[in-house]
Write an enzyme that holds these catalytic residues in place. Structure first.
Site, short mmCIF file in Angstrom:
data_model
loop_
_atom_site.label_atom_id
_atom_site.label_comp_id
_atom_site.label_asym_id
_atom_site.label_seq_id
_atom_site.Cartn_x
_atom_site.Cartn_y
_atom_site.Cartn_z
N HIS A 150 5.57 6.30 2.23
CA HIS A 150 5.76 5.14 2.08
C HIS A 150 5.92 4.60 0.44
CE1 HIS A 150 5.05 0.71 3.40
NE2 HIS A 150 4.67 0.72 2.02
N GLU A 151 4.94 4.98 -0.35
CA GLU A 151 4.99 4.73 -1.66
C GLU A 151 6.13 5.19 -2.46
OE1 GLU A 151 3.24 2.34 -2.56
OE2 GLU A 151 1.70 2.26 -0.62
N HIS A 198 9.03 3.12 -2.30
CA HIS A 198 9.05 1.99 -3.25
C HIS A 198 9.35 2.33 -4.49
CE1 HIS A 198 6.94 -1.37 -0.79
NE2 HIS A 198 6.10 -0.58 -0.38
N GLU A 228 9.75 -3.34 0.63
CA GLU A 228 9.03 -3.02 1.90
C GLU A 228 10.19 -2.37 2.53
OE1 GLU A 228 5.95 -2.85 1.52
OE2 GLU A 228 5.35 -2.43 3.28
ZN ZN Z 1 4.64 -0.95 0.93
#
Ligand code: ZN
Length: 499
Positions: free
Chosen positions: A263-264, A267, A293
């Site tokens: 997830h990170e 980003h 996101e």
């Molecule tokens: Zn996030």
């Protein structure tokens, strides 16, 4: 271009001050000794005040006007025109807020955060209520100061999702909800997949190495970024050449570290993919929370929780954790990491029910900001909505209205961006899929370059040049839509649960 060049120089120095503050914040969450909290608060406050003064300085206003005249003949989508446009937009907002209101918000939210942490611990909503009332009143005052056309909520949403209107969010969320509630109910009637295999105890260093190997394959650049540990995972960036991510590792549960890292990294690859020409212009960062996101969730969920992804990686995971996973089939593992179950806590929610948690908060925020709901009545309103949408009534306010930190920070208008990210991720994935001729087969072969490069070309390199609405228009020819994500969810979870 004399004024434009001078503007760039000033904004470059401003960006440096902001980056320095970001380094201090990152350090605070990762390596700072616990005794340094007060000194660090002073250092951060000084840098933030300095940045605010540099940005709201009267000379900058004149310079912006002259620079705007100089770039008037440029292509409206050029870096020069967009740098001036975004700076004018952000500066207009910054000067609209009276310094008294900024100071009040800083002080009251700092107090509210402490009160929230204690109230949550003690399951004592009444202790938090006066703080929430103060923060809400100041937030509404902020919305009035910023100005809006339709609802004060628009002014607040605009802080996190420029150009997006509450009415648009309301429309797509209504469509999402109509399909989502029956889907969640249908899944709830099915037998639950067994996820004991994810709780078998996993060496923390081995978990760390596996996650880093995957994101290196994704294209996270370790020469321009690094990963460290923190209590709550986050990503931050100081320039396009220095992007930091953090994760947390749970020895007894495999998903947090692995999917947190993916997830990170989503980003972070956004930030690493911004055109270096935008460094130190104020535009060298992701354009909105929703688009940000969309990147994290695309890599975490649409790629990282897909069957194709695990057809590529599962044998490696089984080798790394042979005692835990030797007897677990690929299909059973895939079902375990995609288990759907209505729950009370947003941050622990699965991919499907997550959006319902977000919608509840959005509806409550609208009611609060538009004056239909008093903060004192929040717990009842919260509990009724959970019962309606998820079929569960919180057993306590700690597991209900007190669970999120956002409102104590004055972050009203922030929650919807989580679901906007889900919706946008599917819109982007569909377009990339047709442009690239089938992402699934590439993922199964461990080839992530085409998808990453597509995202870089269409999303990342632009930094903050275009809003989410403009990006979607450029890429899909339309606006925000719930259809693609609903399609994705129906297909994936229909197959998983045999619906
Ligand atoms: Zn996030």
């Amino acid at each position: 271009m004399e004024s434009f060049n001078e503007l760039r120089e000033r904004v470059a120095r401003l960006s440096d001050v902001r980056a320095a503050a970001a380094v201090l914040s990152w350090d605070q969450e990762t390596y700072m000794p616990s005794g340094a909290g007060e000194a660090r608060a002073h250092q951060l406050a000084t840098l933030q005040q300095l940045a605010h003064e540099m940005f709201t300085d009267d000379e900058l206003a004149g310079l912006l006007d002259r620079a705007a005249a100089e770039v008037a003949g440029h292509d409206a989508d050029s870096d020069e025109a967009r740098i001036v446009k975004v700076l004018v937009r952000d500066r207009d907002k910054a000067v609209k807020l009276p310094s008294r209101l900024v100071a009040d918000l800083a002080r009251e939210t700092a107090l509210a955060q402490q009160a929230w942490a204690q109230a949550r611990q003690a399951n004592d909503f009444p202790a938090f209520l006066p703080h929430l009332e103060t923060v809400m009143a100041l937030t509404i005052e902020k919305a009035e100061a910023l100005g809006y056309e339709d609802t004060p909520y628009d002014a607040l949403l605009d802080e996190y999702e420029p150009d997006m209107r509450a009415s648009e969010v309301r429309t797509v969320f209504a469509e999402l909800r109509d399909e989502l509630v029956p889907l969640v109910e249908a899944i709830a009637d099915c037998p639950k997949p067994d996820d004991a295999c994810l709780r078998a105890g996993f060496d923390e260093n081995a978990q760390w190495r596996f996650g880093e190997a995957v994101i290196a394959d994704f294209g996270f650049d370790f020469d321009r970024g690094r990963q460290d540990r923190s209590a709550h995972p986050f990503s931050t960036n100081f320039s396009t050449t220095d992007v930091r991510i953090t994760t947390r590792v749970d020895h007894d549960f495999l998903p947090p570290a692995l999917f947190g890292t993916l997830h990170e990294a989503g980003h972070a690859m956004y930030e690493q993919g911004v055109d270096p020409a935008l460094d130190r212009t104020g535009l060298a960062s992701g354009t909105s929370l929703g688009v940000h996101e969309s990147q994290s969730r695309l890599w975490e969920n649409m790629v990282g929780r897909s069957h194709a992804f695990w057809r590529h990686y599962y044998s490696k995971l089984q080798t790394d954790f042979s005692t835990q996973l030797a007897g677990v089939s690929l299909d059973d593992f895939h079902r375990a990491i995609n288990r759907v179950e209505p729950s009370l806590i947003r941050v622990e929610a699965d991919e499907v029910t997550y959006n319902l948690h977000v919608m509840i908060r959005f509806e409550l925020e609208l009611d609060l900001v538009e004056g239909r709901l008093a903060p004192a009545d929040l717990p009842d309103a919260w509990n009724s909505k959970y019962e309606q949408a998820l079929g569960l009534r919180p057993d306590s306010d700690a597991n209900g209205v007190l669970q999120d930190i956002h409102w104590s920070f004055g972050l009203i208008g922030y929650f919807p961006t989580y679901s906007l990210g889900n919706l946008i991720s599917a819109q982007l994935y569909d377009r990339a899929d047709s442009d690239l001729g089938g992402i699934e087969a590439q993922v199964e072969r461990g080839e992530f370059g085409p998808l990453r490069d597509w995202l870089r070309e269409h999303v990342h390199r632009h930094g903050s040049k275009f809003s989410a609405t403009e990006l979607l228009q450029r890429i899909t020819g339309g606006g925000l839509e719930a259809g693609p994500w609903l399609n994705y969810a129906r297909t994936k979870f229909g197959q998983l649960y045999g619906l």
